[in-house]
Motif scaffolding. Sequence first.
Motif, mmCIF file in Angstrom:
data_model
loop_
_atom_site.group_PDB
_atom_site.id
_atom_site.type_symbol
_atom_site.label_atom_id
_atom_site.label_comp_id
_atom_site.label_asym_id
_atom_site.label_seq_id
_atom_site.Cartn_x
_atom_site.Cartn_y
_atom_site.Cartn_z
ATOM 1 N N GLY A 29 43.259 -15.619 -0.320
ATOM 2 C CA GLY A 29 42.765 -15.676 -1.683
ATOM 3 C C GLY A 29 43.828 -15.930 -2.723
ATOM 4 N N CYS A 30 43.408 -16.489 -3.846
ATOM 5 C CA CYS A 30 44.323 -16.788 -4.951
ATOM 6 C C CYS A 30 43.524 -16.775 -6.245
ATOM 7 C CB CYS A 30 44.975 -18.157 -4.741
ATOM 8 S SG CYS A 30 46.256 -18.508 -5.970
ATOM 9 N N ASN A 31 44.203 -16.473 -7.332
ATOM 10 C CA ASN A 31 43.560 -16.507 -8.644
ATOM 11 C C ASN A 31 43.564 -17.898 -9.253
ATOM 12 O OD1 ASN A 31 46.456 -16.173 -8.813
ATOM 13 N ND2 ASN A 31 46.218 -15.920 -11.016
ATOM 14 N N LEU A 32 44.307 -18.840 -8.624
ATOM 15 C CA LEU A 32 44.416 -20.195 -9.164
ATOM 16 C C LEU A 32 43.886 -21.221 -8.161
ATOM 17 C CD1 LEU A 32 48.014 -20.044 -10.728
ATOM 18 C CD2 LEU A 32 45.820 -19.693 -11.876
ATOM 19 N N THR A 33 43.763 -22.457 -8.616
ATOM 20 C CA THR A 33 43.323 -23.558 -7.735
ATOM 21 C C THR A 33 44.193 -24.789 -8.017
ATOM 22 O OG1 THR A 33 41.666 -24.149 -9.374
ATOM 23 C CG2 THR A 33 40.916 -22.796 -7.516
ATOM 24 N N CYS A 34 45.479 -24.695 -7.702
ATOM 25 C CA CYS A 34 46.406 -25.797 -7.990
ATOM 26 C C CYS A 34 46.053 -27.021 -7.122
ATOM 27 C CB CYS A 34 47.846 -25.375 -7.699
ATOM 28 S SG CYS A 34 48.322 -23.858 -8.527
ATOM 29 N N ASP A 35 46.113 -28.208 -7.712
ATOM 30 C CA ASP A 35 45.716 -29.390 -6.936
ATOM 31 C C ASP A 35 46.759 -29.747 -5.870
ATOM 32 O OD1 ASP A 35 47.667 -30.320 -8.606
ATOM 33 O OD2 ASP A 35 46.385 -31.734 -9.692
ATOM 34 N N PHE A 36 47.991 -29.243 -6.005
ATOM 35 C CA PHE A 36 49.026 -29.558 -5.007
ATOM 36 C C PHE A 36 49.151 -28.456 -3.949
ATOM 37 C CE2 PHE A 36 51.026 -27.539 -8.675
ATOM 38 C CZ PHE A 36 51.647 -26.453 -8.079
ATOM 39 N N CYS A 37 48.232 -27.504 -3.955
ATOM 40 C CA CYS A 37 48.353 -26.362 -3.037
ATOM 41 C C CYS A 37 48.425 -26.834 -1.591
ATOM 42 C CB CYS A 37 47.160 -25.437 -3.218
ATOM 43 S SG CYS A 37 47.279 -23.951 -2.195
ATOM 44 N N ASP A 38 49.420 -26.350 -0.852
ATOM 45 C CA ASP A 38 49.534 -26.746 0.546
ATOM 46 C C ASP A 38 49.197 -25.578 1.473
ATOM 47 O OD1 ASP A 38 53.190 -26.685 0.816
ATOM 48 O OD2 ASP A 38 51.749 -25.136 0.381
ATOM 49 N N ASP A 39 48.417 -24.649 0.960
ATOM 50 C CA ASP A 39 48.119 -23.456 1.734
ATOM 51 C C ASP A 39 46.641 -23.361 2.062
ATOM 52 O OD1 ASP A 39 50.710 -22.649 1.790
ATOM 53 O OD2 ASP A 39 50.553 -21.506 -0.060
ATOM 54 N N GLU A 40 46.096 -24.442 2.612
ATOM 55 C CA GLU A 40 44.674 -24.469 2.938
ATOM 56 C C GLU A 40 44.252 -23.264 3.769
ATOM 57 O OE1 GLU A 40 42.116 -26.310 2.030
ATOM 58 O OE2 GLU A 40 43.457 -27.253 0.604
ATOM 59 N N LEU A 41 45.176 -22.806 4.631
ATOM 60 C CA LEU A 41 44.820 -21.706 5.519
ATOM 61 C C LEU A 41 44.398 -20.451 4.767
ATOM 62 C CD1 LEU A 41 47.260 -21.552 8.557
ATOM 63 C CD2 LEU A 41 44.773 -21.520 8.585
ATOM 64 N N HIS A 42 45.021 -20.225 3.633
ATOM 65 C CA HIS A 42 44.723 -18.972 2.940
ATOM 66 C C HIS A 42 43.324 -18.988 2.335
ATOM 67 C CE1 HIS A 42 44.788 -19.818 -1.410
ATOM 68 N NE2 HIS A 42 45.673 -20.738 -1.143
ATOM 69 N N LYS A 43 42.692 -20.161 2.318
ATOM 70 C CA LYS A 43 41.364 -20.250 1.706
ATOM 71 C C LYS A 43 40.247 -20.246 2.742
ATOM 72 C CE LYS A 43 43.294 -23.303 -1.803
ATOM 73 N NZ LYS A 43 43.493 -24.704 -2.087
ATOM 74 N N GLY A 70 50.880 -16.117 0.171
ATOM 75 C CA GLY A 70 49.442 -16.372 0.110
ATOM 76 C C GLY A 70 49.177 -17.860 0.197
ATOM 77 N N GLY A 71 48.246 -18.177 -0.589
ATOM 78 C CA GLY A 71 47.477 -17.441 -1.596
ATOM 79 C C GLY A 71 48.354 -16.760 -2.643
ATOM 80 N N GLU A 72 47.733 -15.823 -3.320
ATOM 81 C CA GLU A 72 48.470 -15.055 -4.314
ATOM 82 C C GLU A 72 48.412 -13.588 -3.921
ATOM 83 O OE1 GLU A 72 50.624 -15.419 -6.602
ATOM 84 O OE2 GLU A 72 50.536 -13.256 -6.824
ATOM 85 N N THR A 96 55.110 -15.011 -5.355
ATOM 86 C CA THR A 96 54.000 -14.807 -6.288
ATOM 87 C C THR A 96 54.002 -15.828 -7.416
ATOM 88 O OG1 THR A 96 53.007 -13.240 -7.851
ATOM 89 C CG2 THR A 96 55.393 -13.106 -7.580
ATOM 90 N N ASN A 97 52.812 -16.103 -7.926
ATOM 91 C CA ASN A 97 52.732 -16.933 -9.135
ATOM 92 C C ASN A 97 52.814 -16.068 -10.392
ATOM 93 O OD1 ASN A 97 50.131 -15.860 -9.656
ATOM 94 N ND2 ASN A 97 49.081 -17.565 -8.644
ATOM 95 N N GLY A 98 53.041 -14.781 -10.203
ATOM 96 C CA GLY A 98 53.229 -13.878 -11.342
ATOM 97 C C GLY A 98 51.942 -13.233 -11.826
ATOM 98 N N PRO A 114 55.972 -19.745 -11.334
ATOM 99 C CA PRO A 114 54.927 -19.876 -12.360
ATOM 100 C C PRO A 114 54.242 -21.237 -12.250
ATOM 101 C CG PRO A 114 57.081 -19.356 -13.336
ATOM 102 C CD PRO A 114 57.310 -19.729 -11.923
ATOM 103 N N LYS A 115 52.943 -21.234 -12.427
ATOM 104 C CA LYS A 115 52.208 -22.494 -12.423
ATOM 105 C C LYS A 115 51.895 -22.976 -13.837
ATOM 106 C CE LYS A 115 52.328 -22.554 -7.955
ATOM 107 N NZ LYS A 115 53.302 -21.472 -7.734
ATOM 108 N N ASP A 116 51.875 -22.044 -14.799
ATOM 109 C CA ASP A 116 51.713 -22.404 -16.203
ATOM 110 C C ASP A 116 53.097 -22.330 -16.851
ATOM 111 O OD1 ASP A 116 51.254 -22.692 -18.865
ATOM 112 O OD2 ASP A 116 49.763 -21.083 -19.027
#
Length: 193
Positions: A29-43, A70-72, A96-98, A114-116
């Motif tokens: 799980g994650c609180n964000l949905t970044c388009d470059f995320c390479d962690d498909e497994l965590h979802k 993660g994920g986050e 962490t993304n913080g 950070p993503k933002d």
Amino acid sequence: MLKVSSIFYSIQGEGAHAGCANIFVRLYGCNLTCDFCDDELHKTTMEEMTFEEVYRRIKVYPAKNVIITGGEPTIYDLNPFITFLHQKGYYVSIETNGYNFSHVKKADWITYSPKDWNHVEKEGFDELKFIVDRNSPVGKLLQIESVKHIFIQPQNFMHTPNMENVRYCVELVKKYPQKFRLSLQMHKFIGVD
Ligand code: SF4
């Protein structure tokens, strides 16, 4: 209980501890949905595990370093789990993304990515890491006043390096040597998880 996507043993490919053997515990799980995320497994996959069940899975490896990622991971309060790992003799790092630093305040090392880029926290972590490509607003990173390491990491493909972005980041580090260090995702160069 922890929502665990995967547990695996590999080489840390990123940041100040690149090259060290680590046990990775990837949480779901994650609180964000970044388009470059390479962690498909965590979802996609998840198993609920007790701390003891996780320990039984990790104690077969010789390393005493655990990276919780993660994920986050900070969507969960991980301090009880970190304390449990400390009692078993592990050094615990967090990626962490913080989202919530207080959930991992007992960790030995925190990598903050950070993503933002408009809202970058000033404390609560040990190293900063930014994922960079040619379109990234690098000027914002130059404004950051930090005594902590600032790593820039090329935005790579899912399993392989993106050499165009690698070369771009190398040039940035050469241009701003007091500001940046390179984080390569070494594991994608040597072809391991
Ligand atoms: S914060 Fe990380 S794990 Fe979450 S969606 Fe973005 S890249 Fe993926």
